[in-house]
Write a protein that holds these residues in place. Structure first.
Motif, PDB file in Angstrom:
ATOM      1  N   PHE A  77      28.656  13.204 -38.956  1.00 49.77           N
ATOM      2  CA  PHE A  77      29.623  13.865 -38.088  1.00 49.77           C
ATOM      3  C   PHE A  77      31.013  13.275 -38.352  1.00 49.77           C
ATOM      4  CE2 PHE A  77      25.773  14.642 -35.459  1.00 49.77           C
ATOM      5  CZ  PHE A  77      25.881  16.033 -35.358  1.00 49.77           C
ATOM      6  N   PRO A  78      32.086  14.072 -38.166  1.00 54.15           N
ATOM      7  CA  PRO A  78      33.446  13.591 -38.451  1.00 54.15           C
ATOM      8  C   PRO A  78      33.768  12.286 -37.721  1.00 54.15           C
ATOM      9  CG  PRO A  78      33.458  15.954 -38.013  1.00 54.15           C
ATOM     10  CD  PRO A  78      32.078  15.466 -37.696  1.00 54.15           C
ATOM     11  N   ASN A  79      34.421  11.383 -38.441  1.00 50.71           N
ATOM     12  CA  ASN A  79      34.866  10.094 -37.896  1.00 50.71           C
ATOM     13  C   ASN A  79      33.710   9.283 -37.313  1.00 50.71           C
ATOM     14  OD1 ASN A  79      37.643  10.853 -38.414  1.00 50.71           O
ATOM     15  ND2 ASN A  79      37.501  12.143 -36.568  1.00 50.71           N
ATOM     16  N   SER A  80      32.553   9.401 -37.956  1.00 48.30           N
ATOM     17  CA  SER A  80      31.362   8.742 -37.432  1.00 48.30           C
ATOM     18  C   SER A  80      30.398   8.458 -38.576  1.00 48.30           C
ATOM     19  CB  SER A  80      30.695   9.653 -36.395  1.00 48.30           C
ATOM     20  OG  SER A  80      29.399   9.200 -36.078  1.00 48.30           O
ATOM     21  N   LYS A  81      29.473   7.540 -38.348  1.00 49.24           N
ATOM     22  CA  LYS A  81      28.391   7.297 -39.296  1.00 49.24           C
ATOM     23  C   LYS A  81      27.103   8.000 -38.875  1.00 49.24           C
ATOM     24  CE  LYS A  81      29.963   2.820 -41.106  1.00 49.24           C
ATOM     25  NZ  LYS A  81      29.571   1.402 -41.326  1.00 49.24           N
ATOM     26  N   GLU A  82      27.155   8.685 -37.735  1.00 46.78           N
ATOM     27  CA  GLU A  82      25.964   9.348 -37.204  1.00 46.78           C
ATOM     28  C   GLU A  82      25.578  10.543 -38.070  1.00 46.78           C
ATOM     29  OE1 GLU A  82      24.348  11.646 -33.174  1.00 46.78           O
ATOM     30  OE2 GLU A  82      26.423  10.941 -33.277  1.00 46.78           O
ATOM     31  N   PRO A  83      24.338  10.579 -38.571  1.00 46.19           N
ATOM     32  CA  PRO A  83      23.904  11.705 -39.413  1.00 46.19           C
ATOM     33  C   PRO A  83      23.903  13.023 -38.637  1.00 46.19           C
ATOM     34  CG  PRO A  83      22.389   9.853 -39.632  1.00 46.19           C
ATOM     35  CD  PRO A  83      23.287   9.543 -38.469  1.00 46.19           C
ATOM     36  N   THR A  84      24.333  14.076 -39.318  1.00 45.46           N
ATOM     37  CA  THR A  84      24.296  15.413 -38.708  1.00 45.46           C
ATOM     38  C   THR A  84      22.903  16.029 -38.777  1.00 45.46           C
ATOM     39  OG1 THR A  84      24.789  16.557 -40.792  1.00 45.46           O
ATOM     40  CG2 THR A  84      26.677  15.857 -39.446  1.00 45.46           C
ATOM     41  N   GLY A  85      22.092  15.490 -39.675  1.00 47.22           N
ATOM     42  CA  GLY A  85      20.774  16.070 -39.936  1.00 47.22           C
ATOM     43  C   GLY A  85      20.689  16.668 -41.330  1.00 47.22           C
ATOM     44  N   LEU A  86      21.847  16.964 -41.937  1.00 43.88           N
ATOM     45  CA  LEU A  86      21.889  17.547 -43.275  1.00 43.88           C
ATOM     46  C   LEU A  86      21.661  16.464 -44.324  1.00 43.88           C
ATOM     47  CD1 LEU A  86      22.516  19.956 -45.202  1.00 43.88           C
ATOM     48  CD2 LEU A  86      24.937  19.276 -45.073  1.00 43.88           C
ATOM     49  N   VAL A  87      20.652  16.671 -45.153  1.00 42.33           N
ATOM     50  CA  VAL A  87      20.379  15.758 -46.270  1.00 42.33           C
ATOM     51  C   VAL A  87      20.400  16.576 -47.553  1.00 42.33           C
ATOM     52  CG1 VAL A  87      19.128  13.954 -45.051  1.00 42.33           C
ATOM     53  CG2 VAL A  87      17.897  16.008 -45.716  1.00 42.33           C
ATOM     54  N   GLN A  88      21.120  16.077 -48.558  1.00 44.41           N
ATOM     55  CA  GLN A  88      21.334  16.841 -49.785  1.00 44.41           C
ATOM     56  C   GLN A  88      20.781  16.100 -51.001  1.00 44.41           C
ATOM     57  OE1 GLN A  88      25.660  16.970 -48.841  1.00 44.41           O
ATOM     58  NE2 GLN A  88      25.506  19.182 -49.162  1.00 44.41           N
ATOM     59  N   GLU A  89      20.235  16.896 -51.927  1.00 44.69           N
ATOM     60  CA  GLU A  89      19.715  16.387 -53.197  1.00 44.69           C
ATOM     61  C   GLU A  89      18.730  15.234 -52.995  1.00 44.69           C
ATOM     62  OE1 GLU A  89      20.001  18.205 -55.700  1.00 44.69           O
ATOM     63  OE2 GLU A  89      21.552  19.515 -54.929  1.00 44.69           O
ATOM     64  N   THR A  90      18.942  14.078 -53.623  1.00 46.37           N
ATOM     65  CA  THR A  90      17.922  13.022 -53.563  1.00 46.37           C
ATOM     66  C   THR A  90      17.681  12.527 -52.142  1.00 46.37           C
ATOM     67  OG1 THR A  90      19.594  11.347 -54.082  1.00 46.37           O
ATOM     68  CG2 THR A  90      18.340  12.248 -55.935  1.00 46.37           C
ATOM     69  N   ALA A  91      18.615  12.739 -51.239  1.00 46.69           N
ATOM     70  CA  ALA A  91      18.418  12.328 -49.845  1.00 46.69           C
ATOM     71  C   ALA A  91      17.363  13.185 -49.144  1.00 46.69           C
ATOM     72  CB  ALA A  91      19.741  12.404 -49.078  1.00 46.69           C
ATOM     73  N   MET A  92      17.097  14.365 -49.687  1.00 48.48           N
ATOM     74  CA  MET A  92      16.094  15.243 -49.056  1.00 48.48           C
ATOM     75  C   MET A  92      14.690  14.980 -49.608  1.00 48.48           C
ATOM     76  SD  MET A  92      16.197  18.988 -50.851  1.00 48.48           S
ATOM     77  CE  MET A  92      15.620  19.129 -52.550  1.00 48.48           C
ATOM     78  N   TYR A  93      14.580  14.237 -50.703  1.00 48.57           N
ATOM     79  CA  TYR A  93      13.282  14.063 -51.350  1.00 48.57           C
ATOM     80  C   TYR A  93      12.203  13.527 -50.407  1.00 48.57           C
ATOM     81  CZ  TYR A  93      15.382  14.949 -55.988  1.00 48.57           C
ATOM     82  OH  TYR A  93      16.010  15.514 -57.069  1.00 48.57           O
ATOM     83  N   PRO A  94      12.495  12.517 -49.561  1.00 49.27           N
ATOM     84  CA  PRO A  94      11.444  12.048 -48.640  1.00 49.27           C
ATOM     85  C   PRO A  94      10.965  13.145 -47.685  1.00 49.27           C
ATOM     86  CG  PRO A  94      13.242  10.460 -48.766  1.00 49.27           C
ATOM     87  CD  PRO A  94      13.712  11.696 -49.462  1.00 49.27           C
ATOM     88  N   PHE A  95      11.862  14.042 -47.298  1.00 49.46           N
ATOM     89  CA  PHE A  95      11.489  15.134 -46.395  1.00 49.46           C
ATOM     90  C   PHE A  95      10.588  16.150 -47.109  1.00 49.46           C
ATOM     91  CE2 PHE A  95      15.201  13.275 -44.464  1.00 49.46           C
ATOM     92  CZ  PHE A  95      14.923  13.319 -43.107  1.00 49.46           C
TER      93      PHE A  95
END
Length: 568
Positions: A205-223
């Motif tokens: 999320f903007p100005n934050s380290k909190e994940p939005t839930g969106l994971v792209q490319e290698t970040a989605m592999y565990p899912f």
């Protein structure tokens, strides 16, 4: 009297044998239609084709066929068109199967999703209708942020509103990213403290380290790994339905574009049990390359009961519409998680890619590399050159290294494909589904040269064309339509000079597709001695108005001389 009766009986038996009056169910004569052989670069028609015991035994003149083979089952095409069975150059058979256990979140014309609220309502309905308990994973597929009214990805907060007590993962239509809700992120240990993996991105999320839930490319592999493991228990339930779906689209040879070892074993077990009605070709995953090559039980490039492992699939970059494909020039619009000189990202380092090429080439293992952006294709060409140099192999050896998608290959790269004996497998459905978005994100010049089939053919290449299902639907006639017309959702033409002829579009899923898999001596054309794999259409794609090609119907699909689909 007995002698007279006996004589009459012997005469009758001799007469039947001599005149071959009883039709043989294993021998068929097809005639009275457009029988298109696909053998040459120009259309060639014949009057008749004869198949026997699953093989083609005659192609040519009807009168000659009738004089040579009298004991035949005659099949009158009644003016319909008969072609070689369609060969799927690249899709994901196992993913198509898995979607049967997921929520359909596709936009029109595939589905009905228009807004994020539609997504949420479908998720809520799915849980209620299927009586899914709290704590159980729920998966969805096919959402497209570019087609949503909000023009953004859903977030974990959106999904939490309707499914706070179930872990959720929604796969983007590109297959290169997805969105998880809060519980889904927690299950996979993704938090504000998590770092984006190499070749991937955890969106914040903007100005934050909190994940939005969106994971792209290698970040989605565990899912994806988690999803496949959970859905694996239902593989057998969906297998036949998936085969029938391919067959209903005229496909006699299907492809699973990236297959883990467990799924390879499952496919082979289905084949060995006689459950395959089509041929199925798998591409093993690159992360298991070393172990696959060391496993003597895995035989590459060899059919066993209709199934074969052809080679190895490498994912080298991401999605152009998802803005994760790797380009030499930046995207023209905002890119999530990037704020300057945003060119996308490769999924592998150059060193890792070089190592994979060297290992595969050393063992004569055919490579299929997912490449969308031109910068990734540069990396692949470099890896090819370095592997050949280190192994002292010729650059143009007949390996048939396949560049999957090759969406935005530059002309000089296509010329290198021709020089190096590499082949592109294109994806012209992009012109329709995301052509308008590519113009916006990449500019008209780059967008117009997407999937440059005409330029490739002019260079002597044998380009194929695919659906990449589940990214777009399995529908070879629609794929032909997009190659010929290159019309976007809004009706714009995306690359006038790259519009193919209908015949060339057919080559891409018949003779050229057979060549891609080293099957040119087995299938892909109506040639004496090849498999009796046919598709019968209600109209001839070459003779109808080009804009009507997508409306042509599959009447019958025939594999090894046996009908596996017939329109009711």
């Amino acid at each position: 009297m007995r002698k007279l009766l006996l004589g009459f009986l012997l005469f009758s038996l001799w007469s039947c044998k001599e005149n071959n009056q009883m039709p043989n169910e294993n021998s068929q004569l097809y005639f009275n239609g457009d029988i298109l052989t696909m053998e040459d670069d120009i259309p060639k028609y014949v009057e008749a084709i004869v198949s026997q015991n699953g093989k083609i035994i005659f192609v040519g003149n009807k009168a000659e066929a009738e004089s040579k083979f009298k004991n035949l089952k005659r099949i009158d095409l009644k003016g319909k068109t008969l072609l070689p069975g369609f060969i799927d150059p690249h899709s994901h058979f196992s993913m198509v199967s898995n979607t049967m256990g997921q929520v359909d979140l596709n936009p029109e014309p595939v589905g009905k999703i228009k807004t994020i609220e539609d997504i949420l309502q479908n998720l809520k309905n799915y849980k209620e209708n299927n009586k899914i308990s709290d704590g159980e994973w729920i998966f969805g597929w096919g959402y497209d942020d570019g087609q949503l009214l909000e023009k953004r990805h859903p977030t974990k907060k959106d999904i939490d509103k309707v499914l706070p007590n179930n872990p959720v993962y929604l796969q983007h239509t590109s297959g290169h990213m997805g969105v998880a809700n809060s519980l889904g992120l927690k299950k996979l240990n993704i938090s504000a403290n998590s770092k984006s993996p190499e070749g991937g991105n955890i969106d914040r999320f903007p100005n934050s380290k909190e994940p939005t839930g969106l994971v792209q490319e290698t970040a989605m592999y565990p899912f994806i790994k988690n999803m496949l493991e959970i859905l694996a228990s239902k593989q057998a339930d969906y297998f036949n339905t998936t085969q029938n779906y391919y067959a209903s689209n005229g496909i006699t040879t299907a492809n699973d574009g990236m297959t883990d070892r467990n799924t390879i074993k499952f496919f082979q077990s289905q084949a060995d049990s006689g459950k395959l009605i089509i041929d199925l070709i798998a591409l093993a995953g690159y992360s298991e390359l070393d172990s696959n090559l060391a496993d003597t039980s895995l035989r590459f490039k060899t059919y066993k009961n209709g199934f074969k492992i052809q080679g190895t699939k490498i994912v080298a970059d991401g999605s152009p519409q998802g803005k994760t494909a790797f380009f030499s020039k930046p995207f023209l619009t905002e890119v999530p998680g990037c704020h300057h000189d945003c060119k996308g990202l490769p999924s592998l380092t150059q060193e890792a890619l070089n190592s994979l090429f060297k290992t595969a080439y050393n063992k004569n293992n055919q490579l299929f590399i997912h490449c969308n952006g031109d910068a990734t294709i540069d990396m692949v060409l470099e890896a090819h050159e370095k592997a050949c140099a280190k192994l002292n192999q010729p650059l143009d050896k007949d390996r048939r290294t396949i560049i999957i998608h090759s969406q935005f290959a530059r002309l000089e790269q296509l010329k290198k494909f021709a020089t190096y004996n590499m082949q592109p497998s294109f994806f012209t459905n992009h012109a329709y589904f995301w052509g308008d978005i590519h113009v916006e994100n990449l500019g008209k010049t780059r967008a117009d040269f997407l999937s440059p089939m005409v330029s490739s053919k002019r260079l002597g290449l044998k380009p194929t064309n695919h659906s990449d299902a589940t990214v777009t639907p399995i529908d070879p006639l629609f794929t032909i339509w997009t190659a010929v017309n290159r019309v976007s959702r809004s009706g714009k033409i995306i690359g006038e000079t790259e519009r193919t002829t209908p015949y060339m579009a057919l080559q891409a899923i018949t003779s050229f597709a057979a060549f891609e898999f080293f099957d040119e001596n087995l299938k892909g054309t109506l040639t004496n001695g090849k498999l009796a794999d046919f598709v019968i259409l209600d109209k001839n794609p070459i003779k109808v108005n080009p804009m009507e090609i997508k409306n042509i119907k599959i009447i019958e699909t025939i594999k090894d001389g046996k009908t596996i689909f017939k329109k009711q």
